[in-house]
Structure formats: structure tokens, C-alpha cells
Design a protein around this motif. Structure first.
Motif, PDB file in Angstrom:
ATOM      1  N   GLN A   9       0.834  -1.207   0.000  1.00 49.78           N
ATOM      2  CA  GLN A   9       0.000   0.000   0.000  1.00 49.78           C
ATOM      3  C   GLN A   9       0.866   1.254   0.000  1.00 49.78           C
ATOM      4  O   GLN A   9       0.586   2.209  -0.737  1.00 49.78           O
ATOM      5  CB  GLN A   9      -0.940  -0.002   1.209  1.00 49.78           C
ATOM      6  CG  GLN A   9      -2.055  -1.011   1.096  1.00 49.78           C
ATOM      7  CD  GLN A   9      -2.896  -1.107   2.364  1.00 49.78           C
ATOM      8  OE1 GLN A   9      -2.438  -0.799   3.463  1.00 49.78           O
ATOM      9  NE2 GLN A   9      -4.133  -1.543   2.214  1.00 49.78           N
ATOM     10  N   GLU A  13       1.111   4.113  -2.974  1.00 46.26           N
ATOM     11  CA  GLU A  13       0.907   5.534  -2.675  1.00 46.26           C
ATOM     12  C   GLU A  13       2.090   6.377  -3.150  1.00 46.26           C
ATOM     13  O   GLU A  13       1.901   7.452  -3.729  1.00 46.26           O
ATOM     14  CB  GLU A  13       0.699   5.738  -1.173  1.00 46.26           C
ATOM     15  CG  GLU A  13      -0.637   5.244  -0.672  1.00 46.26           C
ATOM     16  CD  GLU A  13      -0.766   5.315   0.850  1.00 46.26           C
ATOM     17  OE1 GLU A  13       0.032   6.039   1.496  1.00 46.26           O
ATOM     18  OE2 GLU A  13      -1.659   4.641   1.384  1.00 46.26           O
ATOM     19  N   ASN A  17       1.807   9.190  -6.090  1.00 41.46           N
ATOM     20  CA  ASN A  17       2.188  10.583  -5.838  1.00 41.46           C
ATOM     21  C   ASN A  17       3.262  11.059  -6.812  1.00 41.46           C
ATOM     22  O   ASN A  17       3.198  12.190  -7.306  1.00 41.46           O
ATOM     23  CB  ASN A  17       2.650  10.769  -4.397  1.00 41.46           C
ATOM     24  CG  ASN A  17       1.499  10.702  -3.412  1.00 41.46           C
ATOM     25  OD1 ASN A  17       0.359  11.019  -3.746  1.00 41.46           O
ATOM     26  ND2 ASN A  17       1.785  10.272  -2.199  1.00 41.46           N
TER      27      ASN A  17
END
Length: 143
Positions: A9, A13, A17
């Protein structure tokens, strides 16, 4: 024991980003897996094993944690596409070595790759490490 689901996870992320910020999705990215250990000799054995798997190794540094304890830190480095499956596979390969050495895995990081850059920031050869650095590592005394 590390939670691979949580690590995945975090990886997703970080990648999301970077891509939202405009990092080049087609570029190879330097991936630095951050490692810490209180015992330099054990850290050295760990990184030699990682080197044998094809990773590059940054120079170890001595730091103090918030409690004043001495830690030795370095990065296990590769250059790959910014792809969660690849980074997760690297973690699955490295975490058993890290756990065996009783070291700490402190996540991974990378650098923004500008899709409009005319030149590779790592020089004409595009290599993160110089041949001189690799020669120094290959000639290092291993305990």
C-alpha cells in the motif's frame, strides 16, 4: 516480520504521488531500500548478500537515533521502472535477508525523474554508481 500488504500500500501511494507530480513513467528510477543496524559487521554481511543478488550498495553511514544509540545505515539500490510489482518483488527478496541479520527495513525511496530533462542527472553513462565506487566495494574487506 514485515506486513507485505502494508508495504505494498505504501509503495502504491508513493508511485501514485510521483506520477501525479509528473515523474516520467517510462524512465528508470533509482530505488533505494533503506537499511539500519546497530552492528556494522552484521550490516556488512547483509549488504554483501544483497550485492550478490545484483543490487548496488551505498556507503554506510554512522548516525545516532533519538535515544543516542549508534546505528549504521545504508541503501540497497537498484534502477528499475517505477512499478509496484517490481518493488514488491525486491522487498520480498530483501526482507528475509534483513530479518536474518536482525536489521531494520526503513522503507524505500526514489527521485523525481523529469520527463522533459535533456540529460540524465547521473551523467553521460546514466550510471548511479561510478566504476570506481564498485571497485572500492569489490575490494572491501569482508568479515
Amino acid at each position: 516480520m514485515y506486513d507485505l500488504t502494508a508495504l505494498r500500500q505504501q509503495t502504491d501511494e508513493i508511485i501514485d504521488n510521483l506520477l501525479k507530480d509528473g515523474s516520467d513513467p517510462e524512465a528508470l528510477h533509482i530505488i533505494e531500500h533503506h537499511i539500519a543496524h546497530h552492528d556494522f559487521d552484521k550490516l556488512e554481511k547483509l549488504v554483501v548478500d544483497a550485492y550478490k543478488l545484483g543490487y548496488e550498495i551505498s556507503e554506510a553511514e554512522e548516525i545516532e537515533d533519538d535515544q543516542g544509540n549508534v546505528l549504521f545505515v545504508c541503501d540497497i539500490v537498484s534502477e528499475v521502472k517505477l512499478n509496484g510489482d517490481i518493488i514488491t518483488a525486491q522487498q520480498q527478496e530483501l526482507l528475509p535477508l534483513i530479518e536474518k541479520a536482525a536489521a531494520e527495513y526503513e522503507g524505500w525511496g526514489t527521485y523525481f525523474e523529469d520527463p522533459n530533462a535533456e540529460e540524465d542527472e547521473y551523467g553521460d553513462d546514466g550510471e548511479f554508481f561510478d566504476d570506481e565506487d564498485e571497485a572500492d566495494f569489490n575490494n572491501a574487506k569482508v568479515h
